[in-house]
Design an enzyme around this catalytic site. Structure first.
Site, mmCIF file in Angstrom:
data_model
loop_
_atom_site.group_PDB
_atom_site.id
_atom_site.type_symbol
_atom_site.label_atom_id
_atom_site.label_comp_id
_atom_site.label_asym_id
_atom_site.label_seq_id
_atom_site.Cartn_x
_atom_site.Cartn_y
_atom_site.Cartn_z
ATOM 1 C CG ASP A 38 -31.692 6.357 -32.932
ATOM 2 O OD1 ASP A 38 -31.299 5.189 -32.909
ATOM 3 O OD2 ASP A 38 -32.376 6.869 -32.017
ATOM 4 C CG ASP A 40 -35.775 1.942 -30.236
ATOM 5 O OD1 ASP A 40 -36.968 1.670 -30.405
ATOM 6 O OD2 ASP A 40 -34.856 1.093 -30.336
ATOM 7 C CE LYS A 202 -27.255 3.483 -33.384
ATOM 8 N NZ LYS A 202 -28.525 4.216 -33.474
HETATM 9 N N1 LIG Z 1 -31.997 -4.501 -23.881
HETATM 10 C C1 LIG Z 1 -32.118 -3.251 -24.334
HETATM 11 C C2 LIG Z 1 -31.092 -2.634 -25.033
HETATM 12 C C3 LIG Z 1 -31.283 -1.343 -25.488
HETATM 13 N N2 LIG Z 1 -32.436 -0.690 -25.250
HETATM 14 C C4 LIG Z 1 -32.662 0.675 -25.753
HETATM 15 O O1 LIG Z 1 -32.735 0.654 -27.157
HETATM 16 C C5 LIG Z 1 -32.225 1.854 -27.699
HETATM 17 C C6 LIG Z 1 -31.402 1.546 -28.931
HETATM 18 O O2 LIG Z 1 -32.032 1.787 -30.095
HETATM 19 P P1 LIG Z 1 -31.754 3.023 -31.138
HETATM 20 O O3 LIG Z 1 -32.812 2.811 -32.185
HETATM 21 O O4 LIG Z 1 -31.959 4.298 -30.339
HETATM 22 O O5 LIG Z 1 -30.369 2.888 -31.671
HETATM 23 C C7 LIG Z 1 -31.291 2.438 -26.649
HETATM 24 O O6 LIG Z 1 -31.541 3.800 -26.454
HETATM 25 C C8 LIG Z 1 -31.561 1.641 -25.392
HETATM 26 O O7 LIG Z 1 -31.980 2.448 -24.323
HETATM 27 C C9 LIG Z 1 -33.443 -1.324 -24.571
HETATM 28 O O8 LIG Z 1 -34.532 -0.716 -24.380
HETATM 29 N N3 LIG Z 1 -33.265 -2.607 -24.101
#
Ligand SMILES: Nc1ccn([C@@H]2O[C@H](COP(=O)(O)O)[C@@H](O)[C@H]2O)c(=O)n1
Length: 289
Positions: A38, A40, A202
């Protein structure tokens, strides 16, 4: 066991199982290994000096590319939906439609802002996004050993690529599955491409990209890294899997979520802002330990 497992951040429900998987993967050789991670809050830091670091979305949300009114609306969405995302008392099927709602509303707001492709590099450079300490060794070591790294993110592909590029570790062994922006002929954001990837689909994303996993058929040993229980499905497209070692970063709401993480991930890293443990595992798998 590797010395990094003595770090205070490391928790395991079944250390013997971890040892067995690692031995089996090391024996098979690093040419049978692939890494699926992953982005973030897994490859990037969750916090620095007590302050939250941004996700890909937050990099845009906090930038000058969006108006003050839009910032407020995006913040309202974050304050509404993030607590739902990390609420382990609610079942996934109840949270899933709400996550779709969050991503859809946020993307619609971003599209209204007529964001220019040319401005993305600057907002990433000026942001507080940080790869976790140890990232250089992580990315370089995988590249040197020709181990494919799939970054599977519900964030924004264009932004995450830029973060990695600016850190000078976007090597050719990297593939990305994510939400990519669609720009018009003038370089203005007009939509997001393809099927939406959110935190809880996913598995569907992995199955849609079966071609990628077909190419990696000779690598049935997987190191998976995530920070959410939704990340556990990232390897669902892997064909003829032999071993999977799952490392989970538990960044937030630790006490409430620890048991479910221990039940799902082989190694849980509690409030650990580094890649020291994944690096120790990688060095072991590639015979450098
Ligand atoms: N509008 C949004 C939507 C989602 N998020 C955060 O992004 C993260 C998703 O990314 P990954 O690389 O972890 O798959 C997720 O944890 C959401 O909290 C956001 O900040 N704003």
């Amino acid at each position: 066991m590797i010395p990094e497992f003595s770090n205070p951040s490391v928790c395991m429900k079944d250390p013997q199982r971890v040892q067995d998987i690692m031995e089996s993967m090391a024996k098979a050789g690093s040419n049978t290994v692939q890494v699926i991670s992953d982005f973030d809050m897994t490859l990037t830091r969750f916090a620095y000096n007590g302050k939250r670091c941004p996700t890909c979305h937050n990099i845009l949300d906090n930038s000058d590319l969006v108006s003050e009114e839009c910032k407020e609306q995006l913040k309202e969405l974050l304050d509404t939906y993030y607590p739902i995302e990390i609420d382990c008392s609610r079942p996934v099927d109840e949270k899933l439609p709400l996550m779709v709602e969050w991503w859809t509303k946020a993307h619609a707001l971003l599209v209204q802002q007529r964001i220019k492709k040319d401005h993305l590099a600057l907002v990433v450079r000026e942001s507080d996004a940080m790869l976790r300490d140890g990232y250089q060794l992580f990315f370089d070591h995988l590249h040197e050993h020709s181990i494919p790294l799939l970054i599977f993110s519900a964030g924004i592909g264009d932004i995450l690529e830029e973060v990695i590029r600016q850190a000078k570790v976007f090597h050719p062994n990297i593939n990305v599955f994510s939400n990519y922006m669609d720009f018009d002929d003038c370089g203005v954001l007009r939509a997001f491409k393809g099927e939406l990837i959110h935190i809880y689909n996913k598995r569907e994303g992995a199955l849609l990209n079966s071609g990628h996993f077909e190419e990696l058929r000779a690598r049935p040993n997987v190191l998976l890294m995530g920070d959410s229980l939704g990340d556990l499905n990232m390897a669902d497209g892997v064909q003829d899997m032999e071993n999977i070692l799952k490392i989970g970063f538990l960044n937030d709401k630790v006490e409430e979520r620890k048991q479910s993480y221990l039940d799902s991930y082989d190694i849980v890293l509690v409030k650990d802002e580094t890649l020291v443990v994944p690096n120790g595992v990688l060095l072991y798998l590639t015979g450098n330990k």
